[in-house]
Design an enzyme around this catalytic site. Structure first.
Site, short mmCIF file in Angstrom:
data_model
loop_
_atom_site.label_atom_id
_atom_site.label_comp_id
_atom_site.label_asym_id
_atom_site.label_seq_id
_atom_site.Cartn_x
_atom_site.Cartn_y
_atom_site.Cartn_z
N SER A 77 0.80 -1.23 0.00
CA SER A 77 0.00 0.00 0.00
C SER A 77 0.83 1.28 0.00
O SER A 77 0.28 2.36 -0.25
CB SER A 77 -0.94 0.02 1.20
OG SER A 77 -2.06 -0.76 0.93
N LYS A 80 0.53 3.31 -3.02
CA LYS A 80 -0.62 4.21 -3.25
C LYS A 80 -0.20 5.68 -3.11
O LYS A 80 -0.76 6.57 -3.75
CB LYS A 80 -1.75 3.90 -2.25
CG LYS A 80 -2.33 2.49 -2.41
CD LYS A 80 -3.21 2.12 -1.23
CE LYS A 80 -3.80 0.74 -1.35
NZ LYS A 80 -4.52 0.32 -0.14
N TYR A 204 -2.24 -2.07 -10.67
CA TYR A 204 -2.32 -1.98 -9.21
C TYR A 204 -1.52 -3.10 -8.54
O TYR A 204 -0.73 -2.87 -7.62
CB TYR A 204 -3.80 -2.01 -8.78
CG TYR A 204 -3.97 -2.01 -7.28
CD1 TYR A 204 -3.76 -0.85 -6.54
CD2 TYR A 204 -4.31 -3.18 -6.61
CE1 TYR A 204 -3.89 -0.87 -5.15
CE2 TYR A 204 -4.46 -3.19 -5.23
CZ TYR A 204 -4.25 -2.04 -4.51
OH TYR A 204 -4.37 -2.05 -3.14
N TYR A 256 -4.60 3.69 7.78
CA TYR A 256 -5.97 3.16 7.71
C TYR A 256 -6.78 3.51 8.95
O TYR A 256 -6.66 4.61 9.46
CB TYR A 256 -5.95 1.64 7.46
CG TYR A 256 -5.28 1.38 6.16
CD1 TYR A 256 -5.88 1.76 4.98
CD2 TYR A 256 -4.02 0.83 6.11
CE1 TYR A 256 -5.25 1.58 3.77
CE2 TYR A 256 -3.38 0.64 4.90
CZ TYR A 256 -4.01 1.02 3.74
OH TYR A 256 -3.39 0.86 2.56
N VAL A 274 1.05 -3.87 3.74
CA VAL A 274 0.89 -5.16 4.40
C VAL A 274 2.13 -6.06 4.36
O VAL A 274 2.15 -7.10 5.00
CB VAL A 274 -0.29 -6.01 3.87
CG1 VAL A 274 -1.61 -5.51 4.38
CG2 VAL A 274 -0.26 -6.14 2.38
O1 DON Z 1 -4.61 -4.38 -2.09
C1 DON Z 1 -3.93 -5.18 -1.45
O2 DON Z 1 -4.46 -6.10 -0.91
C2 DON Z 1 -2.42 -5.04 -1.27
N1 DON Z 1 -1.71 -5.26 -2.45
C3 DON Z 1 -2.04 -3.78 -0.62
C4 DON Z 1 -2.77 -3.61 0.68
C5 DON Z 1 -1.97 -3.02 1.77
O3 DON Z 1 -0.76 -2.97 1.77
C6 DON Z 1 -2.75 -2.54 2.92
N2 DON Z 1 -1.86 -2.08 3.97
N3 DON Z 1 -1.81 -2.06 5.07
#
Ligand code: DON
Length: 331
Positions: A77, A80, A204, A256, A274
């Protein structure tokens, strides 16, 4: 608290700070066993949960690194933040903000609830998946590689090298991420996507799978701490207004549904992913006391064991400790 030296920008104080940070990393590594590595992307499960590393990069050139600093991990994330910056730089700030809002949701990063419940005219913010996928669809180019090119170019300018795509992680997420496909189809139905759905999702998943290190995150952080200017070269890499909006979003939405607590107890703009990475930005601050990094710094942390919100459990505790010891809060 570390105190009592007239100038923090010396080799001797760097050594001194290094000892403190080494101790803190050793202490907070014990907290990794209170969290779990992300398992919904199969390949992320295979990472050693006990890893913990940090780099702190000052605008004055001082750098302190400790723990598992050589370890590569994917942006997830944190990407982003970069796509938002690139979209603002290529399409214009108002174009982007007309299509995605800047309000925290208080919901999990992959929640779709607000979109449906409130019949929104646009997703809540660029850091929840619905907003991030919408922003990714705004990137120019007809293929995922063309859309990703300006992200790689921005990274290359900031880091001095072109990071690589972790193809295994990309394929692992591409083949497992049903929730993001569901979000994508919903965005398509309500007319938010500006590019083909499959190309957008491919972009993405790839942006999430770019490999970095804590040094890289610290460098991104210190450039944001300097309002978009590389403190080493004095080159403006990100326009000041874009850097400012990015930092406001990091503070309000970057962690978040834990963003309020992070702002309260750590007090600096930050963005997590994540895979266990966090990039944090400590802008220059005015203090009566003599403290390290008064001139501002960027911090990169990696600790793949996550709390229930999807943020690095030991990473947040380590950041909280450092922010309190060095009074990094912007408030
Ligand atoms: O969209 C997803 O599931 C991941 N590629 C990125 C999500 C993410 O890193 C959320 N972070 N805490």
């Amino acid at each position: 608290m570390v105190q009592g030296t007239a100038n923090w920008n010396t080799e001797q104080t760097a050594e001194w700070l290094q000892e403190y940070v080494d101790d803190w990393v050793k202490f907070y590594r014990k907290h990794t066993n209170e969290g779990n590595v992300a398992s919904y992307i199969p390949l992320l499960k295979e990472v050693d949960p006990d890893l913990l590393g940090i780099t702190i990069m000052g605008r004055n050139g001082m750098k302190i690194s400790s723990g598992d600093i050589g370890q590569q991990f994917t942006l997830q994330s944190i990407s982003k933040l970069l796509t938002f910056i690139v979209a603002c730089m290529t399409r214009g700030i108002s174009y982007v903000l007309n299509r995605v809002d800047v309000e925290p949701t208080g919901e999990a990063f992959n929640s779709i609830m607000h979109l449906e419940l409130n019949e929104l005219k646009k997703p809540f913010n660029p850091f929840v998946n619905a907003g991030a996928i919408t922003v990714t669809s705004m990137l120019e180019g007809k293929t995922s590689d063309l859309k990703l090119e300006p992200i790689f170019e921005l990274l290359e300018k900031m880091l001095g090298y072109r990071p690589s795509l972790n193809v295994d992680v990309y394929e692992s997420e591409r083949d497992s991420s049903m929730r993001n496909r569901a979000i994508g189809y919903y965005l398509l139905e309500i007319g938010f996507l500006e590019s083909d759905l499959n190309i957008t999702l491919e972009t993405y998943f790839k942006q999430c799978s770019i490999d970095v290190t804590v040094d890289d995150l610290a460098k991104i952080g210190v450039i944001l701490a300097s309002d978009g200017v590389d403190p080493d070269t004095r080159e403006e890499i990100i326009p000041r207004q874009v850097a400012r909006i990015a930092k406001a979003l990091m503070l309000t939405c970057g962690m978040y549904d834990a963003s309020g607590k992070f702002a309260t107890y750590v007090g600096v703009p930050a963005k997590s992913g994540v895979s266990g990475g966090i990039v944090a930005v400590a802008p220059p601050r005015v203090r009566e006391e003599n403290l390290p990094f008064l001139d501002g710094c960027g911090i990169g942390v990696f600790g793949p064991a996550l709390d229930e919100k999807g943020n690095s459990i030991a990473g947040i505790r380590l950041l909280r400790h450092i922010a309190s010891q060095w009074d990094l809060s912007i408030f």
